[in-house]
Design a protein around this motif. Structure first.
Motif, PDB file in Angstrom:
ATOM      1  N   PHE A 102       0.694  -1.378   0.095  1.00 21.91           N
ATOM      2  CA  PHE A 102       0.002   0.007   0.037  1.00 21.91           C
ATOM      3  C   PHE A 102       0.799   1.051   0.044  1.00 21.91           C
ATOM      4  O   PHE A 102       2.016   1.373   0.946  1.00 21.91           O
ATOM      5  N   ASN A 103       0.521   2.180  -0.870  1.00 27.47           N
ATOM      6  CA  ASN A 103       1.199   3.717  -0.775  1.00 27.47           C
ATOM      7  C   ASN A 103       0.134   4.642  -1.092  1.00 27.47           C
ATOM      8  O   ASN A 103      -0.359   4.779  -1.995  1.00 27.47           O
ATOM      9  N   LEU A 104       0.074   5.313   0.088  1.00 27.21           N
ATOM     10  CA  LEU A 104      -1.188   6.177   0.287  1.00 27.21           C
ATOM     11  C   LEU A 104      -0.758   7.328  -1.147  1.00 27.21           C
ATOM     12  O   LEU A 104      -1.756   7.802  -1.687  1.00 27.21           O
ATOM     13  N   ASP A 105       0.303   7.755  -1.297  1.00 28.23           N
ATOM     14  CA  ASP A 105       0.602   8.830  -2.359  1.00 28.23           C
ATOM     15  C   ASP A 105       0.181   8.353  -3.628  1.00 28.23           C
ATOM     16  O   ASP A 105      -0.439   9.062  -4.396  1.00 28.23           O
ATOM     17  N   GLU A 106       0.624   7.243  -3.899  1.00 25.28           N
ATOM     18  CA  GLU A 106       0.195   6.698  -5.232  1.00 25.28           C
ATOM     19  C   GLU A 106      -1.295   6.331  -5.370  1.00 25.28           C
ATOM     20  O   GLU A 106      -1.739   6.408  -6.523  1.00 25.28           O
ATOM     21  N   GLN A 107      -1.778   5.836  -4.501  1.00 25.58           N
ATOM     22  CA  GLN A 107      -3.516   5.623  -4.637  1.00 25.58           C
ATOM     23  C   GLN A 107      -4.195   6.957  -4.689  1.00 25.58           C
ATOM     24  O   GLN A 107      -5.076   7.083  -5.397  1.00 25.58           O
ATOM     25  N   LEU A 108      -3.466   7.885  -4.027  1.00 30.63           N
ATOM     26  CA  LEU A 108      -4.374   9.239  -4.110  1.00 30.63           C
ATOM     27  C   LEU A 108      -4.064   9.910  -5.582  1.00 30.63           C
ATOM     28  O   LEU A 108      -5.031  10.518  -5.995  1.00 30.63           O
ATOM     29  N   ALA A 109      -2.685   9.809  -5.983  1.00 26.60           N
ATOM     30  CA  ALA A 109      -2.729  10.189  -7.412  1.00 26.60           C
ATOM     31  C   ALA A 109      -3.419   9.641  -8.330  1.00 26.60           C
ATOM     32  O   ALA A 109      -3.999  10.030  -9.212  1.00 26.60           O
ATOM     33  N   ALA A 110      -3.534   8.392  -8.285  1.00 22.90           N
ATOM     34  CA  ALA A 110      -4.375   7.626  -9.422  1.00 22.90           C
ATOM     35  C   ALA A 110      -5.576   7.419  -9.317  1.00 22.90           C
ATOM     36  O   ALA A 110      -6.585   7.573 -10.275  1.00 22.90           O
ATOM     37  N   GLY A 112      -7.230  10.562  -8.380  1.00 25.10           N
ATOM     38  CA  GLY A 112      -7.279  12.060  -8.713  1.00 25.10           C
ATOM     39  C   GLY A 112      -7.756  12.912  -7.120  1.00 25.10           C
ATOM     40  O   GLY A 112      -8.077  13.929  -7.233  1.00 25.10           O
ATOM     41  N   LEU A 113      -7.513  12.229  -6.097  1.00 27.18           N
ATOM     42  CA  LEU A 113      -7.685  12.833  -4.937  1.00 27.18           C
ATOM     43  C   LEU A 113      -6.639  13.264  -4.053  1.00 27.18           C
ATOM     44  O   LEU A 113      -6.609  14.030  -2.846  1.00 27.18           O
ATOM     45  N   ASN A 114      -5.275  13.656  -4.903  1.00 25.31           N
ATOM     46  CA  ASN A 114      -4.321  14.329  -4.291  1.00 25.31           C
ATOM     47  C   ASN A 114      -4.345  15.681  -4.337  1.00 25.31           C
ATOM     48  O   ASN A 114      -3.341  16.236  -3.925  1.00 25.31           O
ATOM     49  N   ASN A 115      -5.318  16.477  -4.717  1.00 20.87           N
ATOM     50  CA  ASN A 115      -5.388  17.781  -4.668  1.00 20.87           C
ATOM     51  C   ASN A 115      -5.905  18.314  -3.299  1.00 20.87           C
ATOM     52  O   ASN A 115      -6.265  18.382  -2.601  1.00 20.87           O
TER      53      ASN A 115
END
Length: 115
Positions: A102-110, A112-115
């Motif tokens: 699990f990688n939070l940053d990667e999943q957020l980016a994928a 579209g929630l990393n904004n």
């Protein structure tokens, strides 16, 4: 860059000495780690002796192989061998690398929630 996580096991009765050795690592060991590509290297130790380490490297196998060629690493591994449970190899050769699941940053980016 890749973050690597690994585990090992320190003998519980030697935890205080293990901590003391890592409180002031030899300057030539620190320089060799830096020069062979080890970045943001951290160790975490539980009261039971579970040792968890993380390091960021371009290539873990290459960084580990380059470190193994240094004279200071041979001295350090010989000094540290007594601390580890059932380890016929140098401590750095017996570390178990863990799979990242699990990688939070990667999943957020994928997502579209990393904004």
């Amino acid at each position: 860059m890749t973050r690597v996580c690994f585990v090992s096991q320190v003998k519980p009765h030697l935890l205080a000495q293990y901590r003391a050795r890592h409180a002031q690592v030899w300057p030539d060991m620190l320089a060799s780690l830096r020069d062979t590509g080890w970045q943001d290297y951290r160790l975490f130790l539980s009261p039971t002796g579970l040792l968890v380490g993380t390091v960021t490297v371009d290539n873990y196998a290459d960084a580990q192989a380059r470190m193994a060629l240094t004279e200071v690493n041979a001295r350090w591994q010989a000094e540290m061998a007594e601390f580890f449970v059932d380890n016929p190899n140098n401590p750095d050769e017996a570390m178990e690398v863990l799979e990242e699941v699990f990688n939070l940053d990667e999943q957020l980016a994928a997502s579209g929630l990393n904004n």
